[in-house]
Scaffold this motif. Structure first.
Motif, PDB file in Angstrom:
ATOM      1  N   MET A   1       0.700  -1.335  -0.243  1.00 46.16           N
ATOM      2  CA  MET A   1      -0.286   0.218   0.180  1.00 46.16           C
ATOM      3  C   MET A   1       0.733   1.366   0.062  1.00 46.16           C
ATOM      4  SD  MET A   1      -2.900  -1.173  -0.543  1.00 46.16           S
ATOM      5  CE  MET A   1      -3.861   0.297  -0.532  1.00 46.16           C
ATOM      6  N   ASP A   2       1.857   1.193   0.497  1.00 50.67           N
ATOM      7  CA  ASP A   2       3.391   2.069   0.179  1.00 50.67           C
ATOM      8  C   ASP A   2       3.398   2.838  -0.487  1.00 50.67           C
ATOM      9  OD1 ASP A   2       4.631   4.380   1.880  1.00 50.67           O
ATOM     10  OD2 ASP A   2       6.421   2.909   0.587  1.00 50.67           O
ATOM     11  N   ARG A   3       3.858   1.332  -1.714  1.00 58.54           N
ATOM     12  CA  ARG A   3       4.297   1.852  -3.455  1.00 58.54           C
ATOM     13  C   ARG A   3       2.598   2.077  -4.198  1.00 58.54           C
ATOM     14  NH1 ARG A   3       7.597  -3.428  -4.580  1.00 58.54           N
ATOM     15  NH2 ARG A   3       9.176  -3.023  -3.109  1.00 58.54           N
TER      16      ARG A   3
ATOM     17  N   VAL B   1      -6.474   2.501  -8.424  1.00 59.40           N
ATOM     18  CA  VAL B   1      -7.628   2.133  -9.033  1.00 59.40           C
ATOM     19  C   VAL B   1      -6.336   2.978 -10.300  1.00 59.40           C
ATOM     20  CG1 VAL B   1     -10.214   3.086 -10.478  1.00 59.40           C
ATOM     21  CG2 VAL B   1      -9.145   2.303  -8.047  1.00 59.40           C
ATOM     22  N   PRO B   2      -6.573   4.275 -10.729  1.00 62.56           N
ATOM     23  CA  PRO B   2      -5.495   4.121 -12.118  1.00 62.56           C
ATOM     24  C   PRO B   2      -4.505   4.043 -12.146  1.00 62.56           C
ATOM     25  CG  PRO B   2      -5.467   5.802 -10.177  1.00 62.56           C
ATOM     26  CD  PRO B   2      -6.267   5.158  -9.876  1.00 62.56           C
ATOM     27  N   TRP B   3      -3.632   3.350 -11.463  1.00 65.82           N
ATOM     28  CA  TRP B   3      -2.941   2.356 -11.136  1.00 65.82           C
ATOM     29  C   TRP B   3      -2.783   1.152 -12.113  1.00 65.82           C
ATOM     30  CZ3 TRP B   3      -1.403  -2.397  -9.873  1.00 65.82           C
ATOM     31  CH2 TRP B   3       0.104  -2.489 -10.088  1.00 65.82           C
ATOM     32  N   ALA B   4      -3.813   0.432 -11.782  1.00 61.50           N
ATOM     33  CA  ALA B   4      -4.221  -0.842 -11.703  1.00 61.50           C
ATOM     34  C   ALA B   4      -4.953  -0.756 -13.360  1.00 61.50           C
ATOM     35  CB  ALA B   4      -5.588  -1.051 -10.843  1.00 61.50           C
ATOM     36  N   GLU B   5      -5.380   0.382 -13.853  1.00 64.31           N
ATOM     37  CA  GLU B   5      -5.742   0.653 -15.595  1.00 64.31           C
ATOM     38  C   GLU B   5      -4.885   0.296 -15.886  1.00 64.31           C
ATOM     39  OE1 GLU B   5     -10.283   3.223 -14.221  1.00 64.31           O
ATOM     40  OE2 GLU B   5      -8.406   4.721 -14.231  1.00 64.31           O
ATOM     41  N   GLN B   6      -3.636   0.724 -15.406  1.00 63.03           N
ATOM     42  CA  GLN B   6      -2.248   1.394 -16.498  1.00 63.03           C
ATOM     43  C   GLN B   6      -1.536   0.076 -15.914  1.00 63.03           C
ATOM     44  OE1 GLN B   6      -2.522   3.044 -19.235  1.00 63.03           O
ATOM     45  NE2 GLN B   6      -4.261   4.185 -17.902  1.00 63.03           N
TER      46      GLN B   6
ATOM     47  N   THR C   1       0.938  -2.734 -16.326  1.00 61.22           N
ATOM     48  CA  THR C   1       1.086  -4.694 -17.208  1.00 61.22           C
ATOM     49  C   THR C   1       1.213  -5.728 -16.376  1.00 61.22           C
ATOM     50  OG1 THR C   1       3.532  -3.868 -17.112  1.00 61.22           O
ATOM     51  CG2 THR C   1       1.581  -3.196 -19.040  1.00 61.22           C
ATOM     52  N   PRO C   2       1.070  -6.794 -17.217  1.00 61.64           N
ATOM     53  CA  PRO C   2       1.423  -7.796 -15.833  1.00 61.64           C
ATOM     54  C   PRO C   2       2.871  -7.579 -15.623  1.00 61.64           C
ATOM     55  CG  PRO C   2       0.501  -9.146 -18.178  1.00 61.64           C
ATOM     56  CD  PRO C   2       0.844  -7.157 -18.254  1.00 61.64           C
ATOM     57  N   ALA C   3       3.794  -6.859 -16.348  1.00 66.19           N
ATOM     58  CA  ALA C   3       4.773  -6.967 -15.771  1.00 66.19           C
ATOM     59  C   ALA C   3       5.151  -5.744 -14.435  1.00 66.19           C
ATOM     60  CB  ALA C   3       6.291  -6.555 -15.948  1.00 66.19           C
ATOM     61  N   LYS C   4       3.766  -5.263 -14.074  1.00 67.19           N
ATOM     62  CA  LYS C   4       3.716  -4.013 -13.520  1.00 67.19           C
ATOM     63  C   LYS C   4       3.494  -5.202 -12.137  1.00 67.19           C
ATOM     64  CE  LYS C   4       4.920  -0.240 -14.763  1.00 67.19           C
ATOM     65  NZ  LYS C   4       6.093   1.070 -14.540  1.00 67.19           N
ATOM     66  N   TYR C   5       2.667  -5.608 -12.462  1.00 68.49           N
ATOM     67  CA  TYR C   5       1.545  -6.943 -10.924  1.00 68.49           C
ATOM     68  C   TYR C   5       3.507  -7.539 -10.784  1.00 68.49           C
ATOM     69  CZ  TYR C   5      -2.737  -5.295 -11.190  1.00 68.49           C
ATOM     70  OH  TYR C   5      -3.737  -4.915 -11.324  1.00 68.49           O
ATOM     71  N   GLY C   6       4.102  -7.770 -11.865  1.00 70.56           N
ATOM     72  CA  GLY C   6       5.331  -8.921 -11.206  1.00 70.56           C
ATOM     73  C   GLY C   6       5.730  -8.818 -10.624  1.00 70.56           C
ATOM     74  N   ALA C   7       6.195  -7.332 -10.214  1.00 68.12           N
ATOM     75  CA  ALA C   7       7.315  -6.309  -9.984  1.00 68.12           C
ATOM     76  C   ALA C   7       6.828  -6.947  -8.082  1.00 68.12           C
ATOM     77  CB  ALA C   7       7.773  -4.990 -10.116  1.00 68.12           C
ATOM     78  N   PHE C   8       5.775  -7.159  -7.867  1.00 64.96           N
ATOM     79  CA  PHE C   8       5.627  -6.961  -6.854  1.00 64.96           C
ATOM     80  C   PHE C   8       6.147  -9.035  -6.324  1.00 64.96           C
ATOM     81  CE2 PHE C   8       2.664  -3.581  -7.314  1.00 64.96           C
ATOM     82  CZ  PHE C   8       2.815  -3.310  -5.966  1.00 64.96           C
ATOM     83  N   ALA C   9       6.002  -9.600  -7.361  1.00 61.76           N
ATOM     84  CA  ALA C   9       6.278 -10.875  -6.584  1.00 61.76           C
ATOM     85  C   ALA C   9       7.524 -11.292  -5.908  1.00 61.76           C
ATOM     86  CB  ALA C   9       6.324 -11.624  -7.250  1.00 61.76           C
TER      87      ALA C   9
END
Length: 294
Positions: A182-184, A193-198, A200-208
């Motif tokens: 949540m800090d990120r 919400v606007p972050w999620a709208e844009q 990519t899979p790589a953006k989500y993968g960066a949290f792994a």
């Protein structure tokens, strides 16, 4: 050198693209890297990354950039499990002497088993399993983040974002992983919400990697996410075994952290790779060259 034949193997994933150039004797001459090369991002985007990585490989080999026209290319690209992508690629105006294209999983499997029978499970930004048995390809998964990619970095990161929003609103306990995610995201669902709208899979993968680290520290939500990813990965490994392979190589950025979350029975089929994806790309290019004698 002007009349020499050269091979280039390319591994194009959802996060990055790598290229390796060799001569016909198998001597490695140069390597390079570029951006994402998943064909679903658009062929111009994918080939922009492929050409950038190839140019760097050419430069590191001491070859001029116009020698792309002398390269026999073996490309393994994320996204080409879809027939529509293969159809578009077949007519793409590429810069190489010849171009042979398979999925990134296919060349990873070729390289991992040095062209012999075996299986591969890629766990990177996305996920895909492939077995090559008697010259025939068998696949599981690999249909993209929206409906597939089980056990992948994108899946793990997506679950972390979803869970962290629940924790932020008090639906589930707030732990270290949720606080950091949540800090990120600016500590605000309105900003998420606007972050999620844009995203990519790589953006989500960066949290792994963050999820894996917090799971090792005993964070409850992180452990739950990694357990689920481990169960999903086990399903894919068992599916590959059912195709007829008893030797599977697991590669990608998530392969190592997911290992401890796998059931013991599936670990027994895992073996070390003999070569990498780029070795598989070079094998693909060499086979085409030998077949067509160009």
């Amino acid at each position: 050198m002007q009349d020499a034949k050269f091979l280039v193997g390319v591994d194009g994933g959802g996060t990055r693209c790598r290229a390796r150039i060799s001569d016909m004797d198998g001597n490695i001459l140069g390597e390079g890297r570029g951006g994402p090369a998943n064909t679903r991002l658009g062929l111009d985007v994918a080939f922009g990354s492929i050409i950038a990585a190839t140019d760097i490989a050419l430069a590191s080999a001491g070859l001029s950039l116009d020698r792309k026209k002398d390269l026999h290319a073996g490309l393994g690209l994320a996204g080409v499990s879809l027939q529509r992508e293969r159809t578009l690629l077949a007519s793409y105006d590429h810069p190489f002497k010849s171009m042979t294209i398979e999925s990134d999983a296919y060349i990873a499997c070729l390289g991992a088993h040095n062209g012999q029978d075996g299986g591969i499970l890629i766990l990177g930004t996305g996920s895909c399993g492939c077995a090559i048995l008697g010259g025939r390809e068998h696949t599981v998964g690999g249909w993209g983040f929206e409906i597939s990619d089980h056990g992948s970095g994108a899946f793990i990161g997506h679950q972390a974002v979803r869970g962290s929003l629940l924790a932020f609103e008090g639906v589930i306990p707030m732990g270290g992983l949720a606080i950091e995610v949540m800090d990120r995201l600016g500590n605000s669902p309105e900003r998420a919400v606007p972050w999620a709208e844009q995203a990519t899979p790589a953006k989500y993968g960066a949290f792994a990697p963050l999820v894996s680290q917090w799971a090792d520290d005993g964070d409850e939500m992180a452990e739950d996410i990694m357990r689920q990813a481990g169960r999903d990965t086990a399903l894919l490994l068992r599916a590959l075994a059912a195709k007829g392979t008893d030797r599977v190589v697991m590669i990608g950025g998530v392969a190592k952290p997911i290992n401890k979350w796998l059931p013991e029975d599936v670990r027994q089929s895992l073996v070390s790779p003999q070569g990498d994806s780029l070795a598989g790309g070079l094998l693909l290019a060499r086979k085409h060259c030998e077949k067509t004698a160009v």
